[in-house]
Scaffold this active site. Structure first.
Site, short mmCIF file in Angstrom:
data_model
loop_
_atom_site.label_atom_id
_atom_site.label_comp_id
_atom_site.label_asym_id
_atom_site.label_seq_id
_atom_site.Cartn_x
_atom_site.Cartn_y
_atom_site.Cartn_z
N SER A 1 -18.53 14.80 76.37
CA SER A 1 -18.29 15.79 75.36
C SER A 1 -17.81 17.14 75.90
O SER A 1 -17.24 17.92 75.17
CB SER A 1 -19.58 16.03 74.56
OG SER A 1 -20.61 16.49 75.41
N SER B 1 -21.59 13.44 79.91
CA SER B 1 -20.66 14.47 79.43
C SER B 1 -20.29 15.57 80.42
O SER B 1 -19.43 16.40 80.12
CB SER B 1 -21.21 15.12 78.18
OG SER B 1 -21.06 14.24 77.11
N LYS C 1 -19.95 25.98 77.93
CA LYS C 1 -19.88 24.98 76.83
C LYS C 1 -20.54 25.56 75.59
O LYS C 1 -21.62 26.15 75.67
CB LYS C 1 -20.57 23.69 77.28
CG LYS C 1 -20.40 22.52 76.34
CD LYS C 1 -21.01 21.24 76.93
CE LYS C 1 -20.87 20.06 76.00
NZ LYS C 1 -21.47 18.82 76.55
N1 GLN Z 1 -20.45 9.95 75.50
C1 GLN Z 1 -21.86 9.87 75.36
C2 GLN Z 1 -22.22 9.98 73.91
O1 GLN Z 1 -21.36 10.00 73.12
C3 GLN Z 1 -22.53 10.94 76.18
C4 GLN Z 1 -22.45 12.26 75.56
C5 GLN Z 1 -23.13 13.35 76.38
O2 GLN Z 1 -23.42 13.16 77.56
N2 GLN Z 1 -23.41 14.46 75.73
O3 GLN Z 1 -23.35 10.04 73.55
#
Ligand code: GLN
Length: 497
Positions: free
Chosen positions: A155, A179, A80
């Protein structure tokens, strides 16, 4: 061996160790696959062809010299783009860091290299890991290999899509609110958020420091466990790193037996708002675990209802502070520096141009929540809710070994469907957020396809902090039983790209 991209990481590592294939052949097969399909999938932001082949050559040379190879030596991985990689572009999905080449490796990157893992490149993600669909990337969305018009989750959608598209057998994600697990669920892959503090955050570009946690992603539970052991462990460079032995997750993945385990079904997750096919596959998984000898109990965790609002105060608050470092002076982008403007003006112009709408929304939300006069009402209350959530978990784990729920309320939704509706987007993480707030360990493991749309459904397994091994025991049992039932792994069903 036939198509080298179809093997698991465990199989690949053993074929390299015995000399059946070379690490260079394996790396080349995956680079070819990326060349063939990534224009459509867009899992990668940067492919490091030279670096990957060089790392693979080093593994082959080590083997030729008779040196012992680690359990993942020569296995390709998609990283990532939120972990720093020395000399290799690292953007966190943001224009703010376009062209930035970090001067150092994150601890996770360093450990992967030391394990002989071959890093193929950096994967697409929502900007600064804020989002649930990868549509917030400044570099365009990623397609879900099951249906390219749908989101791969976020994400870490790029990492999950790379696995599902057979571009890499291993990937690394980060999970602040879901994410790793949510992209795993909607792409039919396995993702684990380890116990907070067990995987170093050094070199992980910060979103919300008290929630961020790097973790392993793969197509099988065993592969995920092998990667977990490669990256986890104490790191003096991270002040929140836990100095405790890493749970024996590989042994647990090989011990797929749930007989006598107590499994709690979280009462608050399910019912209204959940897709029928998601609930059907989830309920079948509950029965499956019962038939494998687990004792099923219903558990109520009433505070989980408040997890989402608490998260959307705490995460933006921490992000508003963490992202203050992008001031146009220290990293990446600088806009409007014409020799006449003040530093403040250049900073403002740069942040205006460099951050996308979701990041700006969160910075404003967080700055407001932390402002004097509102701090207690918002941030303070959210922290109290966080304590209540931890207590609900403590109570539950006094009674059961693991908790389970659907990972997400729905399967992959169409790209664009929730792009202008932040609330609908935030709901994708309804079931995953409590574990980030409490810091415990959780996994998403595929549990079938929803009958109405033939898209993957994820089963979430949650374990107490530092009991990550339980995730793998239960996850491996579900995986094996479902493979027996359907006669093949779930990803064999994925439409060819
Ligand atoms: N979807 C969640 C957010 O927008 C979690 C994102 C994540 O785990 N990085 O914050």
């Amino acid at each position: 061996m036939a198509d080298l991209t179809r093997y698991t990481a465990a199989e690949t590592a053993s074929a390299i160790a015995t000399g059946e294939v070379s690490a260079v052949e394996v790396a080349q097969a995956h680079l070819d696959r990326i060349n063939a399909v990534d224009e459509k999938v867009h899992a990668f932001l940067h492919v490091d062809t030279d670096g990957a082949l060089e790392a693979a050559r080093a593994v082959d040379a080590k083997r030729a010299a008779g040196e012992e190879l680690g359990p993942l030596a020569g296995v390709p991985l998609a990283l990532k783009d939120v972990f720093t990689t020395k000399g290799i572009p690292t953007t966190a999905g943001s224009k703010m860091l376009e062209g930035w080449r970090p001067p150092y490796d994150a601890t996770v990157t360093r450990r992967l290299k030391e394990a002989g893992v071959v890093i193929l490149g950096k994967t697409n993600m929502d900007e600064f890991a804020m989002g649930s669909s990868t549509e917030n990337s400044a570099y365009g969305p990623t397609g879900n290999p099951w249906d390219l018009s749908r989101i791969p989750g976020g994400s870490g959608g790029g990492s999950a899509a790379a696995l599902a598209a057979f571009e890499a057998p291993l990937a690394i994600g980060t999970d602040t609110g879901g994410s790793i697990r949510q992209p795993g669920a909607v792409t039919g892959t396995v993702g684990v958020k380890p116990t907070y503090g067990s995987v170093s955050r050094y070199g992980l570009i910060a979103f919300s420091s008290s929630l961020d946690q790097g973790g392993p992603c793969a197509r099988t539970v065993l592969d995920t466990a092998l990667l977990h052991e490669a990256i986890a462990g104490w790191d003096p460079m991270d002040s929140t790193s836990i100095n405790a032995p890493v749970p024996a997750v590989v042994a647990a993945a090989r011990h797929a037996d749930v007989k006598g385990m107590r499994v709690g079904v979280v009462k608050e997750f399910g019912g209204e708002g959940y897709q029928a096919g998601v609930m059907q596959r989830f309920n079948e998984s509950v029965e499956l675990l019962r038939s494998l000898g687990a004792e099923i109990v219903e558990i109520s965790c009433p505070s989980f209802t408040y997890a989402l609002p608490a998260y959307y105060l705490i995460a933006p608050s921490e992000c508003s502070s963490n992202l203050a470092r992008f001031d146009a002076m220290r990293y990446g982008l600088r806009v409007g520096d014409n020799g006449e403007r003040s530093a403040e003006e250049v900073t403002a112009l740069t942040r205006e141009a460099g951050f996308g709408p979701e990041v700006k929304r969160r910075i404003m939300l967080g700055t407001y929540a932390l402002s004097s006069g509102y701090y207690d009402a918002y941030y303070g209350s959210a922290q109290k809710v966080r304590t209540l959530i931890s207590r609900d978990f403590d109570r539950a784990f006094g009674d059961v070994d693991v908790l389970i729920s659907p990972t997400t309320p729905t399967t992959a939704f169409p790209i664009g469907e929730r792009a202008d509706d932040p609330m609908a987007m935030y709901l994708a993480d309804l079931c995953t957020i409590p574990s980030n707030l409490a810091g415990n360990a959780a996994m998403s493991v595929p549990c079938g396809l929803a009958p109405e749309d033939n898209l993957p459904v994820g089963l979430q397994i949650i374990a107490p902090a530092l009991a990550d091994d339980r995730l793998y025991r239960v996850g491996a049992a579900v995986e094996a039983a479902l493979n027996d039932k359907w006669g093949h792994p779930l990803l064999e069903e994925a439409p060819a790209l």
